[in-house]
Design a protein around this motif. Sequence first.
Motif, short mmCIF file in Angstrom:
data_model
loop_
_atom_site.label_atom_id
_atom_site.label_comp_id
_atom_site.label_asym_id
_atom_site.label_seq_id
_atom_site.Cartn_x
_atom_site.Cartn_y
_atom_site.Cartn_z
N PRO A 26 -8.63 -4.10 1.28
CA PRO A 26 -7.32 -4.76 1.29
C PRO A 26 -6.49 -4.49 0.04
CG PRO A 26 -9.05 -6.34 0.77
CD PRO A 26 -9.74 -5.06 1.13
N THR A 27 -5.19 -4.42 0.23
CA THR A 27 -4.26 -4.31 -0.89
C THR A 27 -4.15 -5.66 -1.60
OG1 THR A 27 -3.00 -2.70 0.39
CG2 THR A 27 -1.91 -3.63 -1.54
N ASN A 77 1.25 -0.45 12.92
CA ASN A 77 1.65 -1.70 12.27
C ASN A 77 1.70 -1.48 10.76
OD1 ASN A 77 -0.30 -2.81 14.77
ND2 ASN A 77 1.64 -3.87 14.52
N ASP A 78 2.73 -2.00 10.11
CA ASP A 78 2.85 -1.77 8.67
C ASP A 78 2.15 -2.83 7.82
OD1 ASP A 78 4.68 -3.66 9.41
OD2 ASP A 78 6.43 -2.64 8.59
N ALA A 89 0.84 -1.21 0.00
CA ALA A 89 0.00 0.00 0.00
C ALA A 89 0.87 1.25 0.00
CB ALA A 89 -0.92 -0.01 1.22
N ALA A 90 0.31 2.33 -0.51
CA ALA A 90 1.04 3.61 -0.56
C ALA A 90 1.33 4.13 0.84
CB ALA A 90 0.23 4.64 -1.35
N LYS A 91 0.42 3.85 1.78
CA LYS A 91 0.67 4.23 3.18
C LYS A 91 0.27 3.06 4.07
CE LYS A 91 -3.83 6.55 3.74
NZ LYS A 91 -4.51 7.76 4.20
#
Length: 478
Positions: free
Chosen positions: A215-216, A185-186, A97-99
């Motif tokens: 979701p990605t 959390n990433d 994801a971008a962020k």
Amino acid sequence: MAFEGLSERLQKTFSKLRGKGKITESDVREMMREVRLALLEADVNFDVTKNFIKTVRERAVGSEVLDSLTPAQQVIKIVDEELTKIMGSQAVLLNKAAKIPTVIMMVGLQGAGKTTSAGKLVRYLKEQSQARPLLIAADVYRPAAIEQLQTIGQQLAVPVYEEGTAADPVEIVKNGLQQAQDAKNDYVLIDTAGRLEIDEQLMDELSRIKEVAQPTEILLVVDSMTGQAATHVAEGFNKQLDITGVVLTKLDGDTRGGAALSIRAVTGKPIKFIGSGEKLDALEVFHPDRMANRILGMGDMMTLIEKAEKDYDEKQAAELTRKMQENTFDFNDFVDQLEQVQKMGPMDEIMKMIPGMANNPALQNANMDPQDLEHLKAIVYSMTPQERQNPDLLNPSRRKRLASGSGRPLPEVNRMIKQFKQMQTMMQKMTKGNFNAMEQMMGNGFQGKLGKMAMGSMVRHNKKRKKKRLKKVKRFKS
């Protein structure tokens, strides 16, 4: 492993061509008939098989193949390329994801291995990118699903968000995502519920979770042992949820492997990972070209190298090389190396990754039972420190003592010492560039020649690197 039957049959088919200087269209037709039967028996989708055979036949009867000096090799090359193509041509990695957080939604039927695969993926992410993931327990129906995920979380030192079995899964996901935002959390992995088969209630719940989680990745976990049914399952989930990829599990089981050859062609979605065991480290990125090479008995040196790099550190490797060159490799090192190799996986699977070794009859007995390793250790640990360093001290009376101390029969002790001495001699010869040792170890046929060539190639590569380093040093000094 999966594909064993397919691999064996294809290799037998191609072996009939290898002795021929020229092949005809009739030879190609006969071979394609055998390949077609092999694919169908491996549970490959009928339409996928039909298109594959058509493409290979059209390419194989071209003049550049039939008129070439090595037509059999050309045909095998075409089959390899087309197998790779139907499985996706190249590895497809996870999207990010971008962020933060990158949200990964695990979906699939009950029993496919979603929860375990979520744990494996968490371990993979932590190893690859030092990730700080969060697991969300959204399966409130399967008994002990939450407890299983919590156990995995504890093993991996990863937090698990859960609200028990009474809460609404959609609300659990919503609240879990908020916690991930707060804790920064990433990655977030959502373990969703499954059913014995696709039904409207399940798909409705998953669609609502998708809407909330955005979701990605939506990874469909498919049990490869279900054969062609796996393809139908993939089609159903893809139609309802628009999955982004597939995780194929149980590829170490007694499975024909057709799912891996069909899913990409039928759904258009890539297989991103394969699971080949119950342990949390038994997850690999799916490489179509490497899998095609394995199926055709060409080995998979890249995966083997990656496994070795993962389980060995450079200091250990350098120390082992020094001991081999100085002929000081002893029983302590012997046990260490056995344990290191065992970490890489079953011995027969490792050997099949070496080009030319897939059909070696010796592989049938190559796998070492973990209990056998413990027996070897017991014999070594019954030795004195001096005996471990110098096997020549082990006279008949000392060997009887070892048999008594380890609880193993005397012939087993004698056999182990003999094998160790043979290996010690072989290692020393190989490090001194005597590649006939490799040929003797693998046999005097094709495998031995291949091993000799491989060792020679490694030495030549090291010499080139050494020359380059010397040139750099000279330029620096000047």
